[in-house]
Design a protein around this motif. Structure first.
Motif, PDB file in Angstrom:
ATOM      1  N   ALA A   1      15.151  17.776  10.225  1.00 22.88           N
ATOM      2  CA  ALA A   1      14.902  18.485  11.487  1.00 22.88           C
ATOM      3  C   ALA A   1      16.000  18.218  12.520  1.00 22.88           C
ATOM      4  N   GLY A   2      17.019  17.451  12.125  1.00 22.39           N
ATOM      5  CA  GLY A   2      18.155  17.261  13.027  1.00 22.39           C
ATOM      6  C   GLY A   2      18.389  15.849  13.512  1.00 22.39           C
TER       7      GLY A   2
ATOM      8  N   LEU B   1       6.153   9.242  13.431  1.00 20.11           N
ATOM      9  CA  LEU B   1       6.349  10.383  14.348  1.00 20.11           C
ATOM     10  C   LEU B   1       6.699   9.899  15.748  1.00 20.11           C
ATOM     11  N   TRP B   2       6.060   8.823  16.189  1.00 20.41           N
ATOM     12  CA  TRP B   2       6.392   8.259  17.489  1.00 20.41           C
ATOM     13  C   TRP B   2       7.845   7.770  17.518  1.00 20.41           C
ATOM     14  N   LEU B   3       8.283   7.128  16.451  1.00 21.61           N
ATOM     15  CA  LEU B   3       9.667   6.663  16.394  1.00 21.61           C
ATOM     16  C   LEU B   3      10.643   7.835  16.459  1.00 21.61           C
ATOM     17  N   LEU B   4      10.314   8.931  15.776  1.00 20.70           N
ATOM     18  CA  LEU B   4      11.157  10.125  15.878  1.00 20.70           C
ATOM     19  C   LEU B   4      11.207  10.631  17.311  1.00 20.70           C
ATOM     20  N   GLU B   5      10.031  10.682  17.951  1.00 21.28           N
ATOM     21  CA  GLU B   5       9.987  11.169  19.339  1.00 21.28           C
ATOM     22  C   GLU B   5      10.771  10.242  20.256  1.00 21.28           C
TER      23      GLU B   5
ATOM     24  N   ASP C   1       0.845  -1.188   0.000  1.00 20.03           N
ATOM     25  CA  ASP C   1       0.000   0.000   0.000  1.00 20.03           C
ATOM     26  C   ASP C   1       0.887   1.246   0.000  1.00 20.03           C
ATOM     27  N   GLU C   2       0.622   2.146  -0.927  1.00 17.14           N
ATOM     28  CA  GLU C   2       1.460   3.323  -1.109  1.00 17.14           C
ATOM     29  C   GLU C   2       1.668   4.114   0.185  1.00 17.14           C
ATOM     30  N   LEU C   3       0.590   4.484   0.839  1.00 17.29           N
ATOM     31  CA  LEU C   3       0.699   5.359   2.005  1.00 17.29           C
ATOM     32  C   LEU C   3       1.378   4.664   3.187  1.00 17.29           C
ATOM     33  N   ASP C   4       1.227   3.341   3.268  1.00 21.12           N
ATOM     34  CA  ASP C   4       1.895   2.589   4.342  1.00 21.12           C
ATOM     35  C   ASP C   4       3.401   2.819   4.331  1.00 21.12           C
ATOM     36  N   ALA C   5       3.961   2.954   3.137  1.00 24.90           N
ATOM     37  CA  ALA C   5       5.408   3.108   3.005  1.00 24.90           C
ATOM     38  C   ALA C   5       5.827   4.561   2.831  1.00 24.90           C
ATOM     39  N   ILE C   6       5.127   5.275   1.950  1.00 25.51           N
ATOM     40  CA  ILE C   6       5.558   6.632   1.600  1.00 25.51           C
ATOM     41  C   ILE C   6       5.284   7.622   2.741  1.00 25.51           C
ATOM     42  N   GLY C   7       4.184   7.417   3.478  1.00 21.72           N
ATOM     43  CA  GLY C   7       3.909   8.292   4.630  1.00 21.72           C
ATOM     44  C   GLY C   7       5.044   8.247   5.652  1.00 21.72           C
ATOM     45  N   PRO C   8       5.404   7.052   6.162  1.00 22.08           N
ATOM     46  CA  PRO C   8       6.527   6.966   7.097  1.00 22.08           C
ATOM     47  C   PRO C   8       7.845   7.430   6.483  1.00 22.08           C
ATOM     48  N   TYR C   9       8.054   7.148   5.192  1.00 20.54           N
ATOM     49  CA  TYR C   9       9.285   7.595   4.538  1.00 20.54           C
ATOM     50  C   TYR C   9       9.417   9.112   4.624  1.00 20.54           C
ATOM     51  N   GLU C  10       8.333   9.818   4.304  1.00 19.28           N
ATOM     52  CA  GLU C  10       8.382  11.279   4.346  1.00 19.28           C
ATOM     53  C   GLU C  10       8.598  11.782   5.768  1.00 19.28           C
ATOM     54  N   VAL C  11       7.920  11.177   6.729  1.00 21.18           N
ATOM     55  CA  VAL C  11       8.109  11.587   8.129  1.00 21.18           C
ATOM     56  C   VAL C  11       9.567  11.412   8.555  1.00 21.18           C
ATOM     57  N   LEU C  12      10.134  10.243   8.276  1.00 25.90           N
ATOM     58  CA  LEU C  12      11.510   9.969   8.710  1.00 25.90           C
ATOM     59  C   LEU C  12      12.514  10.842   7.961  1.00 25.90           C
ATOM     60  N   ALA C  13      12.284  11.057   6.666  1.00 24.88           N
ATOM     61  CA  ALA C  13      13.174  11.940   5.900  1.00 24.88           C
ATOM     62  C   ALA C  13      13.100  13.369   6.433  1.00 24.88           C
ATOM     63  N   ASN C  14      11.897  13.819   6.770  1.00 27.02           N
ATOM     64  CA  ASN C  14      11.748  15.150   7.370  1.00 27.02           C
ATOM     65  C   ASN C  14      12.402  15.196   8.742  1.00 27.02           C
ATOM     66  N   GLY C  15      12.386  14.069   9.454  1.00 25.09           N
ATOM     67  CA  GLY C  15      13.064  14.010  10.743  1.00 25.09           C
ATOM     68  C   GLY C  15      14.553  14.273  10.595  1.00 25.09           C
ATOM     69  N   ALA C  16      15.155  13.720   9.547  1.00 28.11           N
ATOM     70  CA  ALA C  16      16.585  13.962   9.302  1.00 28.11           C
ATOM     71  C   ALA C  16      16.833  15.440   9.031  1.00 28.11           C
TER      72      ALA C  16
ATOM     73  N   ASP D   1      11.066  17.372  20.363  1.00 26.19           N
ATOM     74  CA  ASP D   1      11.224  18.565  19.532  1.00 26.19           C
ATOM     75  C   ASP D   1      11.257  18.202  18.048  1.00 26.19           C
ATOM     76  N   VAL D   2      11.990  17.140  17.712  1.00 24.93           N
ATOM     77  CA  VAL D   2      12.078  16.719  16.312  1.00 24.93           C
ATOM     78  C   VAL D   2      10.712  16.277  15.804  1.00 24.93           C
TER      79      VAL D   2
END
Length: 198
Positions: free
Chosen positions: A32-33, A169-173, A15-30, A179-180
């Motif tokens: 963000a620091g 987002l939880w994994l980033l937190e 499923d597209e969003l299953d993968a691409i949603g987390p990908y974008e979050v984690l890439a944005n996390g990078a 903050d990230v």
């Protein structure tokens, strides 16, 4: 120097969003620091993977030795497609188990939980999945809980489709601080939903 590597493993029918949603979050996390590199990978080298809604994705390599392995869902309700085909084949569940045994944290989105179950990672653990697969997951050794995101330490599961964004987002937190995660959620205009179980 990147401290953490995350890989999202793709397969035909995911499923597209299953993968691409987390990908974008984690890439944005990078951005963000977070000291994090995220890649879309496959088990074997291929030029393109076709997702459940016919999106064609060019993977960035093959599965390596990630610190975090994320497994999307998709196709559980259709015979011989997506997760259903992957579980029947057994190769990806074995690879997931190998990554886990090597020390990776493993997470699933949606019916990706059925791949984790087949890999033997949900035995006796709390877990969640998309509503269409709840009965099937309950028939395994997992303890199914009605939550959006379930964190059992080195194995995490998320419910239906968009919950993958909350999982990431939880994994980033959890790994890089509130903050990230807050910065990424704000940038993505995403209002986080539900408490994390675990």
């Amino acid at each position: 120097m990147v401290d953490t590597t995350a890989e999202i493993v793709l397969f035909d029918g995911f499923d597209e969003l299953d993968a691409i949603g987390p990908y974008e979050v984690l890439a944005n996390g990078a951005q963000a620091g977070a000291s994090l590199e995220t890649r879309l990978v496959t088990l074997e080298e291929t030029d393109v993977v076709t997702a459940s809604h016919d999106l064609r994705v060019e993977p960035q390599g093959t599965l390596g030795e990630p610190d975090l392995l994320l497994v999307p869902g998709g196709g559980w309700t259709t015979a011989n497609e997506g997760v259903r085909a992957v579980v029947a084949d057994g190769v990806l569940p074995d690879a997931v188990d190998e990554c886990y045994t090597a020390g990776a944290t493993v997470a699933s989105v949606c019916t990706g939980a059925m791949i984790l179950s087949e890999a033997g990672l949900l035995e006796g653990r709390p877990a969640t999945t998309h509503p269409v697969a709840v009965d099937d997951l309950e028939a395994t050794d997992a303890t199914v809980v009605d939550e959006r995101v379930v964190d059992d330490g080195d194995v995490l599961t998320a419910g239906g489709v968009t919950s993958g964004i909350d999982l990431a987002l939880w994994l980033l937190e959890r790994e890089f601080g509130d903050d990230v995660a807050t910065q990424v959620a704000r940038e993505m205009a995403h209002e986080r939903r539900g408490e994390v179980f675990g």
